[in-house]
Design a protein around this motif. Structure first.
Motif: not given
Length: 240
Positions: A81-90, A165-169, A171-178
């Motif tokens: 989906l990131m390749f199809a829609m881009g990484s600048d959207t949720d 969500a952190a992998m796609a740029g 937010g969320g708590l995943g950003r703390i882990i990454t």
């Protein structure tokens, strides 16, 4: 033990809780993803499963199709989906999480409707209830515990998986882990994992409490106040 104590120190540092990269901000983003994805998944899965469960037709096919979301890894869907829609959207993250949440909702709602006590359903039908009355007044209350279990399971799964969500740029708590991985700060990685686990447990507890409060059959099972049921009937005196 060094990682655990380091994570404790990291969590006790007030500087890590404030700002755009702080815990409170990331927690708000994580809750946002969870609420939006769970709401969309419920809007998609529950009406279909409830209607098909009431009709008793096409449910197996719908459940099998929805289970495709379990077979395909969520991260793989996110990348595509990131390749199809881009990484600048949720939306890549939201769609991936919705597809992940649909199967337990669909399965539990359909099974709950089909396993509603058929004797009760047939008795209500014999009393002249219409199909809509049967569905909303009889089948749904009986199926509520299993339907809500599916909602609770989907909510906890979305909370745990929203870290992608952190992998796609996003937010969320995943950003703390990454961020901890990128900076090679093990304590921060462990702290982020603890926060995600704690949020999942909190959501589990909230949904268990809501099930107890919202269960429509709980009020019907509650005995009326003031009514006394005798423990045993008085013995009848023997006639001479």
């Amino acid at each position: 033990m060094n990682a655990v104590s380091g994570a404790w120190d990291w969590l006790n540092d007030s500087a890590n809780w404030h700002g755009t990269d702080g815990v409170w901000h990331r927690l708000g983003e994580h809750v946002y993803f969870t609420v939006v994805c769970l709401a969309l998944a419920c809007l998609i899965a529950l009406p279909i499963a409830i209607v098909l469960g009431h009709l008793g037709k096409g449910g197996a096919l719908a459940v099998n199709i929805s289970n495709v979301g379990r077979a395909v890894p969520t991260f793989a869907i996110l990348v595509l989906l990131m390749f199809a829609m881009g990484s600048d959207t949720d939306w890549p993250t939201i769609i991936a999480l919705v597809l992940f949440a649909v199967p337990p909702l669909m399965t539990n709602a359909y099974v709950g409707m089909r396993e509603a006590d058929r004797d009760v359903v047939e008795a209500a039908r014999g009393m002249g209830m219409t199909g809509g009355q049967l569905m909303f007044r009889i089948e749904l209350p009986l199926a509520f515990p299993l339907i809500w279990t599916g909602v609770r399971s989907a909510a906890v799964q979305v909370v745990a998986t929203a870290t992608i969500a952190a992998m796609a740029g996003g937010g969320g708590l995943g950003r703390i882990i990454t961020a901890g991985f990128n900076r090679q700060i093990t304590a921060q990685v462990v702290a982020g994992a603890v926060l995600v686990a704690g949020l999942a447990l909190l959501i589990e507890g909230i949904f268990i409490a809501l099930q107890w409060l919202l269960d429509p059959m709980r009020r019907r099972r509650r005995p009326r106040t003031g009514s006394v049921v005798p423990a045993s009937a008085p013995a009848t005196p023997a006639t001479p």
